[in-house]
Design a protein around this motif. Structure first.
Motif, PDB file in Angstrom:
ATOM      1  N   VAL A   1       0.658  -0.726   0.027  1.00  0.00           N
ATOM      2  CA  VAL A   1       0.141   0.060   0.295  1.00  0.00           C
ATOM      3  C   VAL A   1       1.214   1.013  -0.290  1.00  0.00           C
ATOM      4  CG1 VAL A   1      -2.199  -1.018   1.002  1.00  0.00           C
ATOM      5  CG2 VAL A   1      -0.176   0.256   2.407  1.00  0.00           C
ATOM      6  N   THR A   2       2.531   1.398   0.110  1.00  0.00           N
ATOM      7  CA  THR A   2       2.592   2.439   0.369  1.00  0.00           C
ATOM      8  C   THR A   2       4.127   1.928  -1.116  1.00  0.00           C
ATOM      9  OG1 THR A   2       4.564   1.224   1.631  1.00  0.00           O
ATOM     10  CG2 THR A   2       2.813   2.498   2.817  1.00  0.00           C
ATOM     11  N   GLU A   3       4.266   3.412  -1.429  1.00  0.00           N
ATOM     12  CA  GLU A   3       5.415   3.096  -2.605  1.00  0.00           C
ATOM     13  C   GLU A   3       6.646   2.965  -2.575  1.00  0.00           C
ATOM     14  OE1 GLU A   3       7.435   7.438  -4.156  1.00  0.00           O
ATOM     15  OE2 GLU A   3       5.466   7.447  -4.479  1.00  0.00           O
ATOM     16  N   ARG A   4       7.204   3.199  -1.101  1.00  0.00           N
ATOM     17  CA  ARG A   4       8.062   2.821  -0.192  1.00  0.00           C
ATOM     18  C   ARG A   4       8.101   2.228   0.639  1.00  0.00           C
ATOM     19  NH1 ARG A   4      14.136   5.852  -1.597  1.00  0.00           N
ATOM     20  NH2 ARG A   4      14.876   3.664  -0.793  1.00  0.00           N
ATOM     21  N   ALA A   5       8.948   0.882   1.508  1.00  0.00           N
ATOM     22  CA  ALA A   5       8.550   0.927   3.365  1.00  0.00           C
ATOM     23  C   ALA A   5       9.635   0.413   3.589  1.00  0.00           C
ATOM     24  CB  ALA A   5       7.724  -0.147   2.793  1.00  0.00           C
ATOM     25  N   PHE A   6      10.501   0.720   5.189  1.00  0.00           N
ATOM     26  CA  PHE A   6      11.022   0.550   5.524  1.00  0.00           C
ATOM     27  C   PHE A   6      11.399  -0.184   6.409  1.00  0.00           C
ATOM     28  CE2 PHE A   6      12.076   3.995   2.896  1.00  0.00           C
ATOM     29  CZ  PHE A   6      13.372   4.020   2.324  1.00  0.00           C
ATOM     30  N   VAL A   7      11.720  -0.713   7.358  1.00  0.00           N
ATOM     31  CA  VAL A   7      11.677  -1.639   9.029  1.00  0.00           C
ATOM     32  C   VAL A   7      12.884  -0.726   9.489  1.00  0.00           C
ATOM     33  CG1 VAL A   7      13.321  -3.310   8.677  1.00  0.00           C
ATOM     34  CG2 VAL A   7      11.754  -3.814  10.282  1.00  0.00           C
ATOM     35  N   SER A   8      11.984  -0.232  11.078  1.00  0.00           N
ATOM     36  CA  SER A   8      12.481   0.549  12.299  1.00  0.00           C
ATOM     37  C   SER A   8      13.608  -0.509  12.857  1.00  0.00           C
ATOM     38  CB  SER A   8      11.696   1.184  12.291  1.00  0.00           C
ATOM     39  OG  SER A   8      11.735   1.608  13.776  1.00  0.00           O
ATOM     40  N   VAL A   9      15.033   0.050  12.963  1.00  0.00           N
ATOM     41  CA  VAL A   9      15.364  -0.819  13.775  1.00  0.00           C
ATOM     42  C   VAL A   9      15.871  -0.666  14.705  1.00  0.00           C
ATOM     43  CG1 VAL A   9      15.537  -3.264  12.122  1.00  0.00           C
ATOM     44  CG2 VAL A   9      17.338  -1.672  11.880  1.00  0.00           C
ATOM     45  N   ARG A  10      16.631  -0.932  16.262  1.00  0.00           N
ATOM     46  CA  ARG A  10      17.545  -0.560  16.748  1.00  0.00           C
ATOM     47  C   ARG A  10      19.477  -1.172  16.111  1.00  0.00           C
ATOM     48  NH1 ARG A  10      14.836  -2.770  20.800  1.00  0.00           N
ATOM     49  NH2 ARG A  10      16.642  -4.240  21.233  1.00  0.00           N
ATOM     50  N   ALA A  11      20.003  -0.218  16.596  1.00  0.00           N
ATOM     51  CA  ALA A  11      21.377  -0.538  15.613  1.00  0.00           C
ATOM     52  C   ALA A  11      22.134  -1.826  15.656  1.00  0.00           C
ATOM     53  CB  ALA A  11      22.582   0.198  16.257  1.00  0.00           C
ATOM     54  N   GLU A  12      21.675  -2.785  17.318  1.00  0.00           N
ATOM     55  CA  GLU A  12      22.062  -3.999  17.371  1.00  0.00           C
ATOM     56  C   GLU A  12      21.588  -4.864  16.414  1.00  0.00           C
ATOM     57  OE1 GLU A  12      19.639  -3.139  20.706  1.00  0.00           O
ATOM     58  OE2 GLU A  12      21.397  -1.586  19.904  1.00  0.00           O
ATOM     59  N   GLN A  13      19.708  -4.341  16.293  1.00  0.00           N
ATOM     60  CA  GLN A  13      19.362  -5.526  15.235  1.00  0.00           C
ATOM     61  C   GLN A  13      19.560  -5.613  13.644  1.00  0.00           C
ATOM     62  OE1 GLN A  13      15.791  -3.155  16.408  1.00  0.00           O
ATOM     63  NE2 GLN A  13      14.765  -5.253  17.964  1.00  0.00           N
ATOM     64  N   ARG A  14      20.576  -4.460  13.209  1.00  0.00           N
ATOM     65  CA  ARG A  14      20.138  -4.656  11.595  1.00  0.00           C
ATOM     66  C   ARG A  14      21.573  -6.032  10.875  1.00  0.00           C
ATOM     67  NH1 ARG A  14      23.869   0.656  10.596  1.00  0.00           N
ATOM     68  NH2 ARG A  14      24.131   0.314   8.911  1.00  0.00           N
ATOM     69  N   ASP A  15      21.591  -6.534  12.252  1.00  0.00           N
ATOM     70  CA  ASP A  15      21.534  -8.055  11.057  1.00  0.00           C
ATOM     71  C   ASP A  15      21.309  -9.296  12.298  1.00  0.00           C
ATOM     72  OD1 ASP A  15      23.890  -6.661  10.043  1.00  0.00           O
ATOM     73  OD2 ASP A  15      25.919  -6.808  11.975  1.00  0.00           O
ATOM     74  N   ASP A  16      19.976  -8.994  12.533  1.00  0.00           N
ATOM     75  CA  ASP A  16      19.448 -10.194  12.900  1.00  0.00           C
ATOM     76  C   ASP A  16      18.558 -10.938  11.300  1.00  0.00           C
ATOM     77  OD1 ASP A  16      17.198 -10.963  14.621  1.00  0.00           O
ATOM     78  OD2 ASP A  16      15.624 -10.230  12.984  1.00  0.00           O
TER      79      ASP A  16
END
Length: 200
Positions: A47-62
């Motif tokens: 439903v959106t043009e672009r999408a992102f997931v919001s993460v804490r720095a320590e979750q980036r490589d999860d």
């Protein structure tokens, strides 16, 4: 005189919560065999043009989050406001459709209702809670104009995005039934899991 063009809409999936009451990462909770993060992600990107997931720095490589476009929180320990502000600062000229990743009953029709009701001259468009009638900040459309008030409040030590919506020019919509019910405890998860798997 040309019509004012509303800013484009990007999607933001909030997944950085500590999940203390759940005692495990809510994003990994599976319903009908699919992690909740991915269920919500597929919904948002339709439903959106672009999408992102919001993460804490320590979750980036999860492993669950690493393959998705990310916006890393630029604020420490202030809850959902960190994700919203970080997204607004990364792309300041877009509106953000923000959803939390712990809304297992959320569906496309609910998001479409929100988008169709958008008032880009307001600071935000949001549903009311079916429990207290207050704005639901974690399934809401935040316009670029909402940034200044939210940042001002956070800088002043008030981290509640709901209060920011109450103090903003927010277009409020009726509560969409149980679509925004969230889960916070292992018991609620088990009950919701049974409900969804029975329905599917």
């Amino acid at each position: 005189m040309s019509a004012v063009v509303a800013p484009p809409i990007y999607g933001l999936l909030l997944s950085g919560g500590a999940s203390r009451r759940m005692q495990r990462d809510k994003a990994q909770l599976a319903y009908a065999g699919q992690p909740q993060l991915m269920r919500a992600w597929h919904l948002l990107e339709t439903v959106t043009e672009r999408a992102f997931v919001s993460v804490r720095a320590e979750q980036r490589d999860d492993p669950l989050r690493a393959g998705l476009p990310q916006i890393v929180d630029g604020y420490e320990a202030i809850g959902p406001a960190a994700g919203i502000l970080s997204a607004q600062q990364t792309y300041p000229d877009v509106a953000w459709l923000v959803i939390a990743c712990d809304l297992p009953l959320l569906n496309r029709a609910t998001l479409q209702t929100l988008l169709d009701a958008r008032d880009s001259s307001s600071n935000a468009t949001a549903f009311t809670s079916r429990f207290d009638g207050l704005p639901e900040p974690l399934c809401a459309l935040w316009e670029p104009s909402s940034h200044e008030l939210l940042k001002h409040r956070v800088d002043g030590g008030s981290y509640c995005p709901r209060k920011a919506l109450i103090l903003s020019r927010t277009k409020l919509l009726p509560a969409p039934g149980d679509a925004l019910d969230n889960i916070n405890t292992p018991e609620e998860f088990e009950q919701m899991q049974r409900q969804i798997e029975t329905a599917s």
